[in-house]
Design an enzyme around this catalytic site. Structure first.
Site, mmCIF file in Angstrom:
data_model
loop_
_atom_site.group_PDB
_atom_site.id
_atom_site.type_symbol
_atom_site.label_atom_id
_atom_site.label_comp_id
_atom_site.label_asym_id
_atom_site.label_seq_id
_atom_site.Cartn_x
_atom_site.Cartn_y
_atom_site.Cartn_z
ATOM 1 N N LYS A 78 24.259 -12.402 22.691
ATOM 2 C CA LYS A 78 23.413 -13.465 23.247
ATOM 3 C C LYS A 78 23.897 -13.810 24.639
ATOM 4 C CE LYS A 78 19.972 -16.137 21.926
ATOM 5 N NZ LYS A 78 18.877 -15.746 21.023
HETATM 6 N N1 LIG Z 1 11.303 -16.937 21.826
HETATM 7 C C1 LIG Z 1 11.814 -16.170 20.903
HETATM 8 O O1 LIG Z 1 11.528 -14.987 20.872
HETATM 9 C C2 LIG Z 1 12.751 -16.710 19.887
HETATM 10 C C3 LIG Z 1 13.115 -15.905 18.791
HETATM 11 C C4 LIG Z 1 13.941 -16.414 17.811
HETATM 12 C C5 LIG Z 1 14.417 -17.717 17.937
HETATM 13 N N2 LIG Z 1 14.073 -18.476 19.011
HETATM 14 C C6 LIG Z 1 14.598 -19.845 19.060
HETATM 15 O O2 LIG Z 1 13.518 -20.756 18.963
HETATM 16 C C7 LIG Z 1 13.810 -21.927 19.729
HETATM 17 C C8 LIG Z 1 12.678 -22.156 20.708
HETATM 18 O O3 LIG Z 1 12.564 -21.022 21.566
HETATM 19 P P1 LIG Z 1 11.220 -20.743 22.369
HETATM 20 O O4 LIG Z 1 11.385 -19.415 22.984
HETATM 21 O O5 LIG Z 1 10.058 -21.071 21.531
HETATM 22 O O6 LIG Z 1 11.370 -21.839 23.527
HETATM 23 P P2 LIG Z 1 10.281 -22.261 24.604
HETATM 24 O O7 LIG Z 1 11.058 -22.522 25.839
HETATM 25 O O8 LIG Z 1 9.130 -21.334 24.623
HETATM 26 O O9 LIG Z 1 9.727 -23.653 24.017
HETATM 27 C C9 LIG Z 1 10.574 -24.739 23.757
HETATM 28 C C10 LIG Z 1 9.734 -25.908 23.276
HETATM 29 O O10 LIG Z 1 10.632 -26.954 22.859
HETATM 30 C C11 LIG Z 1 10.318 -28.142 23.579
HETATM 31 N N3 LIG Z 1 11.554 -28.889 23.747
HETATM 32 C C12 LIG Z 1 12.604 -28.574 24.536
HETATM 33 N N4 LIG Z 1 13.560 -29.504 24.411
HETATM 34 C C13 LIG Z 1 13.089 -30.410 23.521
HETATM 35 C C14 LIG Z 1 13.607 -31.595 22.972
HETATM 36 N N5 LIG Z 1 14.813 -32.039 23.311
HETATM 37 N N6 LIG Z 1 12.847 -32.284 22.073
HETATM 38 C C15 LIG Z 1 11.622 -31.828 21.714
HETATM 39 N N7 LIG Z 1 11.087 -30.698 22.193
HETATM 40 C C16 LIG Z 1 11.817 -30.011 23.083
HETATM 41 C C17 LIG Z 1 9.674 -27.696 24.858
HETATM 42 O O11 LIG Z 1 8.884 -28.743 25.428
HETATM 43 C C18 LIG Z 1 8.837 -26.516 24.346
HETATM 44 O O12 LIG Z 1 7.652 -26.996 23.743
HETATM 45 C C19 LIG Z 1 15.168 -21.682 20.376
HETATM 46 O O13 LIG Z 1 16.163 -22.251 19.542
HETATM 47 C C20 LIG Z 1 15.287 -20.184 20.379
HETATM 48 O O14 LIG Z 1 16.644 -19.769 20.348
HETATM 49 C C21 LIG Z 1 13.243 -18.003 19.977
#
Ligand SMILES: NC(=O)c1ccc[n+]([C@@H]2O[C@H](COP(=O)([O-])OP(=O)(O)OC[C@H]3O[C@@H](n4cnc5c(N)ncnc54)[C@H](O)[C@@H]3O)[C@@H](O)[C@H]2O)c1
Length: 397
Positions: A78
């Site tokens: 990561k």
């Molecule tokens: N994108 C991927 O492919 C993927 C895969 C597996 C896991 N994840 C995990 O999923 C989670 C989200 O990733 P993502 O890619 O969807 O992120 P992203 O950046 O696309 O979206 C994040 C969302 O969370 C919101 N947010 C951020 N801080 C916040 C807070 N303090 N309170 C409430 N809402 C908040 C933002 O406004 C946004 O809507 C992370 O933990 C990431 O590690 C992502």
């Protein structure tokens, strides 16, 4: 597990010579000389956080090991950059970080989007940093590199109702985890209420798939606060009103009955299912007391602190762990690149659903048999698999 198995293979911290900001890379382990794990950007991102996420990637890779599949699991890794993705200097820092990480990305770290970054931005910055691709380290493991790369590029070009397939595969897996769990409990989808934290890549897609399956999405939170409607939100309207960071344009999307509440209101919303899909460490020992849901389904990585999970388990709240629930995105990339599936949304969703349902069933059956939490069961399955994978493929090329 031995000490060597549990400590990461490589840990490094980079300091940007222009701004002094820091970034991290943790390679938890290699399989056939390669590791996989996204890159996150958020203010306050720490080495400890990245280390935990890299370990989680090793587990996700091992959980999807199918001896008959073309995709062979990689090791886990990561990256993390301590910077607000909306900071005006964020893109420059990303490019310099990727330039510094070039030797690792060229040789043994395949990466992609995570919290705070989209794949488009990662791809653009990677090209500017002189990389062929953010996943080029895996190319030597492919039988027919040109065809595989074309298939993945074609898959990235697929859109379903305005959202790219790459942004849907992970949420499809999260939603299927919820549905498989409800099926095991013989609970109907209709009337099951869901609250989601985060409406970005993971939260947005999860909300779409669950709404389409007939569940009611009663709350979604983004960085600006929580939007609530006990009768159900119009998920597609909210999705269409997001900016590139997953923030909903309220005036464009909210209906008169939708309420705007503070950022942590999603947690205590009356719902059967909570889906934390934003930041790590969202649920702690204090705020867990406000949760009335029956299930917490970890779309985000590490959203529930271990001490909070103990308290939740003691009062009958089941946490379905990130290593299983959100593993669909990573697996979809590799199923597509290695050729288990083609560049087609229906094929991708069918394969993802089947795989996730099988994993959830395996984990919950093991948890029942061992009398443990689902997370402990997932870890036990991984502990059984890792030696088999190392034995068959080895750590180094
Ligand atoms: N994108 C991927 O492919 C993927 C895969 C597996 C896991 N994840 C995990 O999923 C989670 C989200 O990733 P993502 O890619 O969807 O992120 P992203 O950046 O696309 O979206 C994040 C969302 O969370 C919101 N947010 C951020 N801080 C916040 C807070 N303090 N309170 C409430 N809402 C908040 C933002 O406004 C946004 O809507 C992370 O933990 C990431 O590690 C992502």
């Amino acid at each position: 597990m031995t000490a060597q198995d549990s400590s990461p293979l490589m840990t490094l911290t980079w300091t940007d010579h222009v701004t002094g900001r820091q970034g991290h890379l943790v390679v938890d382990r290699l399989v056939r000389g390669v590791s996989s794990g996204g890159l996150r950007m958020r203010a306050g991102c720490t080495l400890d956080e990245v280390t935990g996420l890299a370990r989680g990637m090793t587990m996700k890779e091992a959980l999807h090991y199918n001896p008959e599949g073309r995709y062979i699991p990689l090791g886990g890794a990561k990256g993390g950059i301590d910077c607000d993705p909306q900071d005006p200097g964020a893109y420059g820092i990303l490019v310099r970080y990727l330039r510094a990480m070039r030797p690792y990305i060229e040789n043994f770290w395949t990466t992609g989007e995570d919290l705070g970054l989209t794949q488009d931005v990662v791809d653009r910055a990677a090209a500017e940093a002189g990389l062929v691709s953010s996943i080029q380290a895996v190319y030597p493991l492919l039988d027919d590199e040109a065809t595989a790369r074309r298939r993945l590029a074609d898959a990235f070009a697929v859109e379903v109702d305005g959202i790219g397939l790459d942004e849907l595969a992970g949420g499809c897996g999260v939603a299927e985890s919820v549905l498989a769990t409800l099926d095991r409990s013989k609970r109907p989808y209709a009337g099951t209420r869901v609250a989601v934290q985060g409406l970005g890549t993971m939260g947005g897609a999860t909300a779409r798939f669950l709404a389409r399956a007939g569940l009611t999405i009663v709350a979604v939170a983004d960085v600006k606060g929580t939007i609530v409607n006990p009768a159900g939100l119009d998920v597609e309207a909210l999705l269409a009103a997001r900016d590139a960071y997953g923030t909903v344009d309220r005036p464009a999307a909210l209906r008169p009955a939708d309420l705007e509440l503070p950022g942590d209101a999603w947690l205590s919303t009356e719902a059967e299912v909570l889906v934390p899909a934003a930041v790590s460490y969202a649920i702690d020992t204090v705020n867990q007391a406000r949760i009335t849901a029956r299930w917490i389904v970890e779309a985000a990585n590490m959203p529930v602190l271990p001490e909070a999970e103990e308290l939740l388990a003691a009062r009958g709240v089941t946490v379905l762990p990130d290593v299983v629930v959100n593993s669909g995105t990573n697996a979809w990339w590799w199923w597509t690149l290695f050729g288990d599936i083609g560049a087609d949304a229906d094929e991708a969703f069918t394969y993802t659903r089947r795989s996730m349902r099988a994993l959830i069933d395996q984990m919950l059956t093991r948890a029942e048999a061992d009398g443990t939490t689902p997370r402990a069961a997932a870890h036990a399955i991984v502990a059984d698999r890792l030696p088999v994978i190392s034995e068959r493929f080895g750590w180094y090329r």
